[in-house]
Structure formats: C-alpha cells, structure tokens
Design an enzyme around this catalytic site. Structure first.
Site, PDB file in Angstrom:
ATOM      1  N   LYS A  74      32.267  79.213 -35.302  1.00 45.98           N
ATOM      2  CA  LYS A  74      33.289  80.090 -34.734  1.00 45.98           C
ATOM      3  C   LYS A  74      33.153  80.030 -33.213  1.00 45.98           C
ATOM      4  CE  LYS A  74      34.673  85.009 -35.053  1.00 45.98           C
ATOM      5  NZ  LYS A  74      34.330  86.284 -35.705  1.00 45.98           N
ATOM      6  N   SER A 149      38.156  88.266 -38.298  1.00 46.09           N
ATOM      7  CA  SER A 149      38.493  87.434 -37.167  1.00 46.09           C
ATOM      8  C   SER A 149      38.037  85.981 -37.326  1.00 46.09           C
ATOM      9  CB  SER A 149      37.867  88.023 -35.900  1.00 46.09           C
ATOM     10  OG  SER A 149      36.470  88.023 -35.978  1.00 46.09           O
ATOM     11  N   SER A 173      34.547  90.544 -40.450  1.00 45.90           N
ATOM     12  CA  SER A 173      35.138  89.284 -39.988  1.00 45.90           C
ATOM     13  C   SER A 173      34.660  88.012 -40.669  1.00 45.90           C
ATOM     14  CB  SER A 173      34.939  89.137 -38.490  1.00 45.90           C
ATOM     15  OG  SER A 173      35.929  89.859 -37.836  1.00 45.90           O
TER      16      SER A 173
HETATM   17  N1  GLN Z   1      38.813  93.555 -38.229  1.00 42.68           N
HETATM   18  C1  GLN Z   1      37.711  94.186 -37.597  1.00 42.68           C
HETATM   19  C2  GLN Z   1      38.002  94.428 -36.147  1.00 42.68           C
HETATM   20  O1  GLN Z   1      39.031  94.059 -35.717  1.00 42.68           O
HETATM   21  C3  GLN Z   1      36.478  93.369 -37.777  1.00 42.68           C
HETATM   22  C4  GLN Z   1      36.227  92.394 -36.714  1.00 42.68           C
HETATM   23  C5  GLN Z   1      34.917  91.702 -36.853  1.00 42.68           C
HETATM   24  O2  GLN Z   1      34.201  91.872 -37.830  1.00 42.68           O
HETATM   25  N2  GLN Z   1      34.578  90.959 -35.828  1.00 42.68           N
HETATM   26  O3  GLN Z   1      37.233  94.991 -35.437  1.00 42.68           O
END
Ligand code: GLN
Length: 475
Positions: A74, A149, A173
C-alpha cells in the site's frame, strides 16, 4: 496463482516454474488489468532483477522463507529509494529515505516487491474514492468500489496481480476491502507488527496487515513481519509464534456473537442469513456458539471518528509545504507556504478530518469530545476483553453491505463512516481481527465474515479461520 507459497516453492524446486517466470506473469496481468487502477507504480525492472537473484539463491539452497512470494505495498508503507505518496498530492515526488521495518523483513526473507498500491488519501476512507490518483475498480464488478482504504491492495490480490499485499488498518482498511473483494484481510493485535515506516494516520490505532488468498500465506507473512522493533516503542517484545506450524485446529471452541450486530437494521439481510447459517453449522460441528451482549455498538463509530481525527490532525501537521513533497507555487511568504500548500495539497476528506480533529482537541471542546471519547474507548476495551475472557472468539459481519456502487456514498460522509460499524471495534480495543471471504450475495458480490480474538491470539485465530475457510467456502 491462488496456490499457497509453499506449493509454489515446491514447484520452483522441481523446476516447473521460477521467480522470474512468476514475476513476468504478474507483470503481464498488471498490464492487462490497468483499468482497475490498483497500482500507482510498478517496479518492473527491479522486480525482475530481484527475481533472478532469488532464483539463484533457491538453486543454491540459500533462499529465505518468502522466496517465491510476489507482494505489493500500500502506498503508505515506506520502501527506501522509492516514491511514496499516501495517494496524496501533498507528497507528490517524495521518495522514502528509509524502509519500513516490515519491508526490511520481507526483503530479508526474499520476497519480491512488485509495486505500490493505490489507496484512500492518508488511509482515510472506505471506498478508495479519496485517492488523488483516481478511484480503484472492484475486479469482480467494475461498477463497484473495492472498499478502502487499502482498495488497491485488495483489488490487486483478487485480480491475481500479486500473491499478496500489505495494507494498513486503522478502522477496517484491510478487512473491509478484503470483504468487498473476496480475499482475506487481517488486522493484527496492536503492537504485533512494527509501525515504523508506515505513514501515520491515527497512531494508537494503525496496524500493518496482510491481504492474501489463503491462510497459510497470511500466517507465513505474519511470521516474518511480526515482532519487536526498537524503532517502534509500541511494538510488543512478545515472542512471535510459529504461526504456520499451528494451523491445525485443536478442540472445540466457544464463540460469542454480538446480538446487536446481527439485529442491526443496517445489516444486509443476506449477510445476516449467512451468519445465522454459519452459527448453526458451527454448533453442529460441536462448537459452542452463544449470543453475547455488547451494548455500545452505536457509540463505536462516533468515538472512532473523534479519536482518529484528533490523532490525524496532529500527525498530518508535518505536511507543511517545507519538509515534504508539494509546495504551492502561489505562496508569497512563509505563512502562505503553509496555508496554500496544505489547502492545495490535501484532498477534501483529509481537510475535513484535520478540521474535525483540531476542533475536538481545541481548549473549549477537549473535555466534551476528546477526553470523553478516550474514556468511552476504555469502556469498549474492558467490555470486549471481558467477553473474550470466557469466549475464544467473537464472530461478526465485516461489513453491513456488499461493495457499494462507485459514487454511491461520496456525497454523504456519514453514510461512508457508517460503513465501518463492524470493523472499528477491533482497533478501538487493540484486538486482532480477521475477515475471511465465506459469503456470496445474490447480487454476485462476495462478503467477509469477521472473527475477533483476544490480544495476541493470532495463532488460534489463524487456525480457526483456516478451518472455516475449508468448511464454509462454497467457491
Ligand atoms: N474507513 C475508516 C476511515 O476512514 C478506516 C480507515 C483505515 O482503517 N485506515 O477512517
């Protein structure tokens, strides 16, 4: 390309394939699936060179544990001498000065790193639509999001563009995109894996976690990347178990499922039905599966967003137009360098979170929001720990729905935030959780089922997930 690394290694050993051949095959597939927009950069020449070196090492019986594994990162995990942007314009042109500990460990065991993957900007999002470099398409249905994400990571593994990927999970994410794309995703126990070299979003939540097609690969990668690191003081010094040697399940388990999760009005009916069926079948297999009370479900997402935005507003203060990447051409003096570089460099969602976080930390509101959310976090943790004292695992959905259409939630941040309802409990409490792809909806999309365990219970979590993957995977 779905077979486990140990099978692939056996084939390499027999001369049926090679690291170079595998890498070439992945590079071809990446090219064919360019429309997914999963990769921000492919390390073509370097990956091929490394593959050739590793083939030699295999031939000389000197290869590491991960020889034969082709993995992608990532775009918020540092790899020395390579660009990194966290999918943000503000890091445009920036190159990592050092590698993340996880990357050092992958390389030391001869993994081949094939490229960096698209994600939501600074890992903030649930659909990968917040990337400055465009959205990622779900490989199963291109009109849907891959989740976020780590959307590029899940899409790449599902589409067969690499064996595995590393993502980061702050509130879901890794697990949520894994669920939307039909692959496995793990958020390790907080402190199991070093965060050194992962671009910080909310430091008391962030964990790096793998996305794979099978549990043996996940266990193997975890064996390599886990363990203490003097560069990350929150990383545990606990010994790392031999996860791959303990994948056979031993004995009957006691599993709790949170009634309020199953009864949640937002939960898709087919996902609910699938969970009920799994509960029934686990009971038939002799496991004890019982409802448990966790009366705080509705408070998880609000507490999560108060705390993570607060931490983000502090972590992202360093992107000032001076130290990293992008600087506005319009700036006339030092103040406008900060102001304009940040306004032009950060996307809308990141700006929204910085503002929210600054607000909840501000003198007049600190006690009402940040301090309160910290106290609430402790209550979640104590209650979840209490359940896990008498239960081996908590079983819950990963996501309330299957992957939404592209654009479906972009106008409504609250709808987007509520996507995280079942995934934020694990990072709020520091516990490990895994999403395994054992559901398929009548709309053709996959969905994951989540298992959460007690702190550092990864060994048991992998063994049980392995068994569930074998028993419940109809694909
Ligand atoms: N969807 C969650 C957020 O927007 C999780 C993001 C993540 O785990 N990096 O914060």
């Amino acid at each position: 390309m779905n077979s486990s690394i140990s099978n692939i290694r056996a084939k390499i050993q027999k001369g049926e394939t090679s690291c170079v051949a595998l890498t070439k095959a992945f590079l071809k597939k990446i090219e064919e699936h360019k429309n997914l927009n999963a990769f921000l950069e492919v390390f073509t020449d370097e990956a091929l060179e490394n593959a050739a070196t590793i083939d030699e090492r295999i031939a000389n019986k000197k290869a590491g544990k991960l020889a034969g594994l082709v993995i992608a990162l990532k775009d918020n995990i540092c790899y020395k001498g390579h660009k990194i942007s966290a999918s943000s314009k503000i890091l445009e042109g920036f190159e990592s000065l050092y590698s993340a500990t996880v990357v050092e460990r992958l390389i030391a065991e001869d993994a081949i790193i094939i490229g960096r993957l698209n994600c939501d900007e600074f890992a903030m999002g649930s659909s990968n639509e917040n990337s400055a470099y465009g959205e990622v398409l779900n490989p199963i249905d291109n009109s849907k999001v891959p989740g976020g994400s780590s959307g590029g990571a899940a899409a790449a593994v599902k589409a067969g563009l690499c064996h595995a990927a590393l993502g980061t999970d702050t509130g879901g994410s890794v697990r949520q995109p894994a669920s939307h794309c039909g692959v496995i995703g793990l958020k390790p126990t907080y402190g199991r894996v070093s965060r050194y070299g992962a671009i910080a979003y909310a430091s008391s939540f962030d964990q790096i976690g793998p996305i794979t097609n099978n549990i043996p690969d996940l266990a193997l990668i975890m064996e390599v990347i886990s363990g203490s690191d003097h560069y990350d003081s929150t990383c545990s010094t606990k010994e790392v178990p031999a996860f791959t040697k303990e994948l056979q399940l031993t004995g009957v388990k006691k599993i709790g499922y949170i009634k309020d999760c199953l009864e949640n009005p937002g939960l898709d009916k087919e996902i609910k039905a699938r969970l009920e069926l799994i509960i029934k079948e686990l009971k038939l297999q002799g496991h004890e599966v019982v409802p448990v009370d966790f009366p705080y479900l509705d408070f998880l997402v609000p507490a999560y967003y108060v705390l993570t935005t607060a931490e983000a507003s502090s972590n992202l203060a360093r992107y000032d137009g001076v130290h990293f990447g992008y600087r506005s051409e319009q700036s006339e003096n030092w103040e406008s360098v900060y102001f304009k570089s940040r306004s032009e460099g950060f996307g809308k969602e990141v700006q929204r979170r910085i503002m929210l976080g600054t607000y909840v930390l501000s003198a007049g509101y600190f006690d009402a929001y940040y301090a309160k959310a910290q106290k609430v976090r402790r209550i979640f943790r104590d209650k979840t720990d209490e359940i896990l004292k008498t239960h081996d695992f908590i079983l819950l959905p990963t996501t309330p729905n299957t992957a939404p259409d592209i654009g479906e939630n972009t106008k409504d941040p609250i709808a987007m935030y509520l996507e995280d309802i079942f995934t934020v409990q694990a990072p709020l409490t520091g516990l490990p959780a895994i999403s395994i792809p054992i559901g398929e909806h009548s709309n053709g999309m996959p969905f994951g089922i989540q298992l959460m365990g007690s702190r550092f219970s990864e060994t048991a979590l992998f063994a049980f997930s392995n068994e569930m993957m074998q028993n419940f995977n109809d694909n």
